[in-house]
Scaffold this motif. Sequence first.
Motif, PDB file in Angstrom:
ATOM      1  N   SER B 250       0.818  -1.207   0.000  1.00 41.61           N
ATOM      2  CA  SER B 250       0.000   0.000   0.000  1.00 41.61           C
ATOM      3  C   SER B 250       0.858   1.266   0.000  1.00 41.61           C
ATOM      4  CB  SER B 250      -0.932  -0.002   1.214  1.00 41.61           C
ATOM      5  OG  SER B 250      -0.151  -0.050   2.393  1.00 41.61           O
ATOM      6  N   LYS B 254       2.637  -0.342  -6.771  1.00 41.82           N
ATOM      7  CA  LYS B 254       2.545   0.304  -8.072  1.00 41.82           C
ATOM      8  C   LYS B 254       1.581   1.476  -8.076  1.00 41.82           C
ATOM      9  CE  LYS B 254       3.725  -3.239 -11.364  1.00 41.82           C
ATOM     10  NZ  LYS B 254       3.313  -4.000 -12.529  1.00 41.82           N
ATOM     11  N   ASN B 255       0.537   1.358  -7.262  1.00 46.13           N
ATOM     12  CA  ASN B 255      -0.506   2.377  -7.341  1.00 46.13           C
ATOM     13  C   ASN B 255      -0.178   3.641  -6.565  1.00 46.13           C
ATOM     14  OD1 ASN B 255      -2.065   0.692  -8.944  1.00 46.13           O
ATOM     15  ND2 ASN B 255      -2.861  -0.373  -7.133  1.00 46.13           N
ATOM     16  N   ALA B 256       0.883   3.571  -5.743  1.00 46.39           N
ATOM     17  CA  ALA B 256       1.257   4.756  -4.974  1.00 46.39           C
ATOM     18  C   ALA B 256       2.158   5.630  -5.839  1.00 46.39           C
ATOM     19  CB  ALA B 256       1.967   4.329  -3.690  1.00 46.39           C
ATOM     20  N   TRP B 257       1.590   6.527  -6.606  1.00 45.39           N
ATOM     21  CA  TRP B 257       2.365   7.292  -7.594  1.00 45.39           C
ATOM     22  C   TRP B 257       3.385   8.198  -6.917  1.00 45.39           C
ATOM     23  CZ3 TRP B 257       2.461  12.519  -7.164  1.00 45.39           C
ATOM     24  CH2 TRP B 257       1.434  13.111  -6.421  1.00 45.39           C
ATOM     25  N   TYR B 337       9.256   5.218 -12.758  1.00 43.88           N
ATOM     26  CA  TYR B 337       7.879   5.165 -13.263  1.00 43.88           C
ATOM     27  C   TYR B 337       7.760   4.175 -14.417  1.00 43.88           C
ATOM     28  CZ  TYR B 337       6.101   9.090 -10.526  1.00 43.88           C
ATOM     29  OH  TYR B 337       5.681   9.889  -9.513  1.00 43.88           O
ATOM     30  N   ASN B 340       7.714   0.654 -13.155  1.00 43.88           N
ATOM     31  CA  ASN B 340       6.440   0.377 -12.490  1.00 43.88           C
ATOM     32  C   ASN B 340       5.325   0.187 -13.507  1.00 43.88           C
ATOM     33  OD1 ASN B 340       7.511   0.435  -9.973  1.00 43.88           O
ATOM     34  ND2 ASN B 340       6.733   2.463  -9.429  1.00 43.88           N
ATOM     35  N   PHE B 341       5.422   0.955 -14.586  1.00 39.21           N
ATOM     36  CA  PHE B 341       4.383   0.933 -15.606  1.00 39.21           C
ATOM     37  C   PHE B 341       4.490  -0.341 -16.458  1.00 39.21           C
ATOM     38  CE2 PHE B 341       2.930   2.181 -19.908  1.00 39.21           C
ATOM     39  CZ  PHE B 341       1.612   2.464 -19.608  1.00 39.21           C
TER      40      PHE B 341
END
Lengths: 78, 343
Positions: B250, B254-257, B337, B340-341
């Motif tokens: 969390s 990945k979703n924690a930009w 990034y 992660n992408f």
Amino acid sequence: MKIKILGPGCMNCEKLYETTKSAVAELKLDAELEKVSDLREIQKYIMMTPGLVVDEKVVHQGKPLPDKEKVKKLLQSK
Amino acid sequence: MSNAKKLSLIILAFLGASVWWLVYRSLDPFANWFTYDLLKMVTGSRLALAVEFFIFEAPKVLMLLVVVVFGVGIVRSFFTPERTRRILTGKFEAIGNVLAALLGVVTPFCSCSAVPLFIGFVTTGIPLGVTLSFLISAPMVNEVALVLLFGLFGWKVAALYMGAGLIIAIASGWVIGKLHLERWVESWVYETGTGAKPANDNMPLTWDERVRFGRDSVNEIVGKVWPYVLAGIAVGAGIHGYVPQDFMASIMGKNAWWAVPIAVLIGIPMYSNAAGIIPIVQALLEKGAALGTVLAFMMSVIALSLPEFIILRKVLRPQLITTFAAVVGIGIMVIGYLFNFLI
């Protein structure tokens, strides 16, 4: 003979200084050893520390460090 | 070297390699035997998982380190700074940046040489950006980092790290070259001009000396980093056994930009070598942190460091150091990034 060992005081410079000192002793050379740690002074001679300068001529710089036998050769080739 | 001596050296190398390989291959069964037969631990228990992990990973990573550091030592004995400088002199930018980043990996370099090397490069006409490409890649893409990543996370992560490190070194150097910031180099650097006289190259090395250099590198590097490696693997083993999966997902998933820029910023004042940072990397990755975020953190810790800036301050004005840190930092974020992408 004037010998300068160039380096800001890291481990390799110390090692080279000790090696050179004992090489000079074993060859019974009449030499004056000087440690140079001022960067402006160092960069006049070399790019990679440590450096070994004999009578203003760079005979070694950087790693791999020369061992005692090689330092003897470098001093005698002068 | 006489032929007899050469032959005995080759035989010795072959024997050494065979023994190494046999031991390396038996580490996995040994760890299994040690944990479950010798210590009689319960299969699948937390403690057993941690112990088996440590007994397998610690010798494995140390054995890899010894071999790679030795090999890299021998490769490096072929690349003197003088030769590197000759290769880079007169190269156009772009090509120069690529070559400089690659040579940064193989040229023997210690951070105490950063300033004389910088002067030696720029005063012989090597462009500022090309010189910086070298200075970025030399500490960041090193064999210790690659071995640790390979040993603990596999060849893909190691290759990604190496590729990313080279790209950042090339791109950052190229961008700084395009900005024409030579005015922010301390003026005495160009005035001295004495670094410009090409020094005599060192006396050529014999194979004996190259082997000795490889051995010295092992003593020096492995002798210095092994406590970090063991501590790192111990932490990793503890986490492997005890901390719940996805613990970090969390915060650093990945979703924690926001995690990528924060990781890079936290990494700048931190200063550590690759071996010291690995425990953290391992802990983060295993518990669900995203690969790009973690690699960005690791690169920032290794490549951007306050002590290095203080050393470079002798030749670079603060504006250039700030620009340098900003360009490299942004490069690391982009890579973070991107990974992660894509992954």
